[in-house]
Enzyme design. Structure first.
Site, PDB file in Angstrom:
ATOM      1  N   CYS B 288       0.745  -1.422  -0.248  1.00  0.00           N
ATOM      2  CA  CYS B 288       0.140   0.165   0.163  1.00  0.00           C
ATOM      3  C   CYS B 288       0.804   1.395   0.113  1.00  0.00           C
ATOM      4  O   CYS B 288       0.520   2.185  -0.959  1.00  0.00           O
ATOM      5  CB  CYS B 288      -0.611   0.147   1.061  1.00  0.00           C
ATOM      6  N   ARG B 317       7.726 -11.032   5.124  1.00  0.00           N
ATOM      7  CA  ARG B 317       7.277 -11.344   6.876  1.00  0.00           C
ATOM      8  C   ARG B 317       8.762 -12.783   7.997  1.00  0.00           C
ATOM      9  O   ARG B 317       8.140 -13.526   6.925  1.00  0.00           O
ATOM     10  CB  ARG B 317       6.135 -11.509   7.247  1.00  0.00           C
ATOM     11  N   GLN B 335       1.442 -11.200  -3.166  1.00  0.00           N
ATOM     12  CA  GLN B 335      -0.269 -10.989  -2.613  1.00  0.00           C
ATOM     13  C   GLN B 335      -0.465 -10.445  -4.013  1.00  0.00           C
ATOM     14  O   GLN B 335       0.128  -9.641  -5.199  1.00  0.00           O
ATOM     15  CB  GLN B 335       0.452  -9.787  -1.496  1.00  0.00           C
ATOM     16  N   ASP B 337      -2.599  -8.162  -5.335  1.00  0.00           N
ATOM     17  CA  ASP B 337      -3.369  -6.702  -4.246  1.00  0.00           C
ATOM     18  C   ASP B 337      -3.305  -5.759  -5.568  1.00  0.00           C
ATOM     19  O   ASP B 337      -3.282  -5.841  -6.542  1.00  0.00           O
ATOM     20  CB  ASP B 337      -1.826  -6.096  -3.563  1.00  0.00           C
ATOM     21  N   HIS B 339      -4.798  -1.187  -4.603  1.00  0.00           N
ATOM     22  CA  HIS B 339      -5.660  -0.624  -4.606  1.00  0.00           C
ATOM     23  C   HIS B 339      -6.558   0.475  -5.771  1.00  0.00           C
ATOM     24  O   HIS B 339      -5.216   0.870  -5.958  1.00  0.00           O
ATOM     25  CB  HIS B 339      -4.388   0.150  -3.424  1.00  0.00           C
ATOM     26  N   LYS B 422     -15.102  -3.002   6.430  1.00  0.00           N
ATOM     27  CA  LYS B 422     -14.790  -4.080   5.440  1.00  0.00           C
ATOM     28  C   LYS B 422     -15.648  -5.114   5.440  1.00  0.00           C
ATOM     29  O   LYS B 422     -16.654  -5.349   6.295  1.00  0.00           O
ATOM     30  CB  LYS B 422     -13.631  -4.568   6.128  1.00  0.00           C
ATOM     31  N   HIS B 468      -8.152  -1.202  -0.060  1.00  0.00           N
ATOM     32  CA  HIS B 468      -7.413  -1.877  -0.415  1.00  0.00           C
ATOM     33  C   HIS B 468      -7.995  -3.567  -0.860  1.00  0.00           C
ATOM     34  O   HIS B 468      -9.238  -3.836   0.349  1.00  0.00           O
ATOM     35  CB  HIS B 468      -6.606  -2.236   0.976  1.00  0.00           C
TER      36      HIS B 468
END
Lengths: 593, 593
Positions: B288, B317, B335, B337, B339, B422, B468
């Site tokens: 992000c 991670r 990910q 992902d 946005h 969410k 997201h």
């Protein structure tokens, strides 16, 4: 040594000597100046000066250049000599040159007992002496042409904590014609500077928060990246290469085994936990060790080889901020990487297959290739790792590949890496600059370090040969070069927006979006300009964005089946049947021409 | 609280209580045992024991389970009480339970003055007391069914430097039928274990040198990854999403601005130079913040919105080794992902568009979706960041989206993040397990922290809303789930090898490779088995590799235009015209069914 090499060495000497001429000129016009260093660099030279806080103006540069030409005309001679290091330090202190003192003291610390000096003289008259390791021409007249280009700030020893010095950049050539050609090239390069075009065409961006050398690609830039990556994939998959995926991180154990860990310096990103016993991770600075682990995950037979793994993956190197430059020198380097594991008898075939890919790839971009073969030094066989017979057969195979494919190629003995011979390719761009991008590199070392093996026909365990190869090199660097190669006017297949529909009036917008949809479904990247501006302005804007095709859409187009097409760079409008236009565009995209 | 939640809480209490029953049983059968901890976990419970170096055998487990059933039948009661912490430590020392002492002392260090205990009693007879924060059923009879599953080694407090304890895993349910269903599911899951299938089908590999939790994908696994990624891309590009690219590294300044830096703990990969003044880099744990920087690279107008950036990029991670599991718990998390930056009036449309993507995606895999709406707690408005009116309108929009699309959905007040409401989606796999994968998450915080803005109709600078969203979640985890969902028998479009041609004899090999070429040019992933084995063995091997189509090629096929086709899992051979077969296969691939 080849002709090209002699030329390179001559130019290097001329430029190094020109930097001394510059230093002499500076001391004459600005006597209190402290001299730092002045090396020859690619395409020229520089010299760093401490003016006691003052800066050089454009007028200063003009005056200095004039003074340099005068010195050159005098035909001063260069003489190299040696001096005891303690004596040298005393002498440099006497001359009040603290940077030179620091350099000499650093040499002493390293254990040197003597240092070199170079003296410029006019007859018996010594004009200028500089701490110098040598590498000069005989006299200044050999500097056929000289030009000072710009002045910039530069930290002493490249360290931000040190004083900011004045760096004067210049260049020098054997003759005036060569200089003029180079200056012309520089002008063209400046107009095409990918950092400027990248901003204007909205292709990539940097953020201070993210950090220097870490570009982010906007939607338009990402399209270009992905098209290049897809092309590379296509070229390889059709030739039996297989895509693999490896993470961007590994334990340092991987690099201890590969032998790289000992050579890791500060330009690697290393993650150490606070606990000294914790695992140490490295952001991968290369993909090869990971690929050996995929190879090693199963038992391999001679029938399985060659295995050709390719991966377009980003590696990281923590380059100094001062060394970064747009996309061409970055910290995030997406490598178009492949590693082939093959039997010794497959070396020639694999080298040919890679060459096919490289040739087709650069042919598409209209770029000329110059291969260079790097061989071991037969006088020093102990410098090289691996079986001597394997070396010879690999070197012969590579030479045969080149002999069959090109009329002329350079062969350099002693230029091979310790782990294997290679072919490097130089590539020439549209404004005549050359770039070292593609490579075919044999490796007899990694397979041994990772104990890779396969079972041969007789059931014996044998070590495979590993080949590293790059086609485009780093995607970021290649993109930077492509932006400049095309001056932003990309061929259709690479253009982020391929067709811009210019709507003449709001009343046609429905039909305009219908058309956009139709083109989009045909796989064409299309945008609509339905803003309130004039048609002329819209066309100028699209032209500024270097969009290959513009479609002007008004009453006539809405009522007929013809499209009004304007090609990038042309003033003419053409009427084309819609279906024919779509087919043409599809063909042009697929051809990648 | 919803019915599902009540059920979850009941099961958790039953399982937590069952772990106490287990501890009591262990102390009865192995009196010198030192107790560590025994929590309820997903699908069951465990308890860690120190047997003084001894280990539990399968027979021990059987005996313990028998003893537990006896205790349950006795209907012992659970009573929760509190004790002064110093007294508790004394008592635990007296009982010679050093791990419990350590736990109590840690609580004291944290400033606690009292600790909880739970006592199991039969009538007035105290049978077992354990240090415990509570959360129990009333009496053991509520444990309708119990089962001990396995024993494994586990370090005290998960730290490799501590002693290795014996961890007994078990599960408990309200009734026997539920337990049997669960055991059946476990059996199916074990047969389909993606770690086992991943090895058998050669999809991915781990290397000790690279490190735990850092998978590498072999050519076959990479095909599946890429097909999933391509499908995600296709679904998004057609809906106006734009691909972007960001590096895997950023300076910590980026996360200081985003607010994540303060929350970064040991599970982030942080690169600190030896020089304390050097830049600090982070391997990105999310995309992000990078995407905000692409948004911020230009001035945006209300006409430019929504901007939908998507990127399939790997984040990292540093999970503890003990928490890693095959592909479903990794350190390298790719990910899927995106946005979206939009105006407040675009929230509902954007949520619907994301829902379309999620629905189509999981529909393709035949997986049922259960959405859950997480809202703010109206009693505690100060807990949430951003304009209250914006919250309400966003929450109403999301509720409207769900109302129009599904008959029943859960709404959870107080479950929203502090930065926005969410929708989470639970997905059910082929053997009935549920996974939390997709999400639509609004964010009113990041745009503010990064001072993102656009120019509205009135020329005013306004803050955009950020969304997201994840569809597949992490590609690695999704792949792990898919391998188990299909038990390795992938649908055609995902199958690494789609067609295996089984050559009956060497004399047909030319024709076999001709056919392979033809299929390959049609975009079909084909392999040839021309080994010396029997046709039966070759078919068994292809079947073991779960290849969707096998073509047996011998004299009949070489002389005619028909192919002999065997489908995966079928015993029949079918004669199909070659062209028809190719068209059918192409269609089946394109349909992704």
């Amino acid at each position: 040594m080849t002709e090209d090499n002699i030329m390179d060495e001559t130019l290097k000497s001329i430029r190094h000597s020109a930097s001394h001429v510059l230093a002499q000129a500076v001391l004459e016009l600005h006597p209190d100046t402290k001299l730092a260093i002045g090396p020859a660099i690619e395409d020229g030279f520089y010299y760093d000066f401490d003016l006691g806080g003052k800066t050089f103006s454009t007028e200063d540069l003009t005056a200095l250049e004039k003074k340099m030409k005068h010195i050159i005309k005098q035909n001063q001679t260069f003489t190299q000599s040696e001096m005891d290091i303690d004596e040298a330090i005393k002498e440099l202190k006497r001359k009040k040159q603290p940077y030179k003192v620091e350099l000499a003291e650093a040499l002493k610390k390293r254990g040197e007992t003597k240092v070199g000096f170079n003296t410029m003289s006019l007859g018996k008259d010594e004009k200028f002496t500089d701490l110098c390791a040598g590498g000069h021409i005989t006299s200044t007249k050999e500097i056929g042409a000289v030009k000072l280009l710009k002045v910039a700030g530069a930290y002493w020893r490249g360290d931000e904590k040190n004083k900011m010095l004045q760096r004067i950049y210049g260049t020098a050539f054997i003759n005036e014609a060569d200089l003029q050609q180079h200056l012309e090239q520089l002008k063209l390069a400046e107009e095409r500077d990918h950092r400027k075009l990248g901003q204007e065409l909205d292709l990539f961006t940097f953020s201070e928060l993210v950090g220097a050398g870490l570009p982010m690609f906007t939607p338009r830039g990402t399209i270009i990246r992905n098209e290049i990556e897809k092309y590379l994939s296509d070229l390889q998959i059709i030739r039996g290469y297989q895509k693999v995926w490896s993470p961007h991180v590994a334990k340092n154990d991987l690099y201890k085994t590969s032998g790289h860990w000992d050579k890791f310096a500060e330009n690697n990103f290393i993650v150490r936990g606070e606990d000294p016993d914790a695992e140490v991770f490295v952001i991968k600075p290369m993909n090869c060790p990971h690929h050996t682990q995929i190879y090693a995950s199963r038992q391999r037979s001679y029938r399985d080889l060659p295995l050709r793994y390719f991966e377009i993956s980003t590696i990281y190197r923590n380059e100094k901020v001062g060394q970064l430059h747009g996309l061409t020198r970055v910290r995030a380097i997406t490598q178009d990487d492949a590693h082939i594991f093959c039997r010794p008898d497959q070396i020639e075939a694999e080298a040919n297959l890679i060459y096919d890919i490289i040739e087709e790839f650069y042919g598409t971009f209209g770029m000329e290739l110059t291969p260079r073969l790097s061989l071991s030094d037969p006088q020093q066989p102990s410098k090289y790792l691996g079986d001597r017979q394997l070396w010879e057969s690999a070197e012969n195979s590579l030479r045969d590949v080149l002999k069959k494919r090109v009329k002329h190629f350079e062969e350099q003995e002693g230029e091979a890496a310790f782990y294997g011979p290679k072919i490097d390719f130089e590539v020439k761009d549209a404004i005549g600059r050359t770039w070292q991008l593609a490579t075919i590199q044999f490796d007899f070392n990694q397979p041994q370090r990772f104990r890779l093996e396969y079972i041969d026909e007789k059931g014996k365990k044998v070590q495979p040969v590993m080949v590293h190869r790059a086609v485009a090199g780093a995607i970021e660097r290649f993109m930077g070069i492509m932006i400049e190669h095309y001056g932003g006017a990309f061929p259709l297949w690479l253009a982020p927006v391929q067709v811009m529909i210019v709507s003449v009036s709001d009343q046609f917008n429905d039909r305009v979006y219908e058309l956009a949809n139709e083109l989009s479904l045909a796989g064409i990247r299309v945008e609509v300009d339905d803003s309130k501006e004039t048609v002329g302005n819209k066309i100028r804007k699209a032209e500024g964005q270097k969009i290959p095709y513009m479609l002007v859409f008004g009453e006539k187009e809405a009522s007929g089946k013809k499209l009004t097409v304007r090609r990038r760079g042309s003033r003419d409008m053409e009427e084309v049947d819609k279906k024919k236009f779509i087919t043409q565009v599809e063909k042009e995209i697929a051809s990648r021409k």
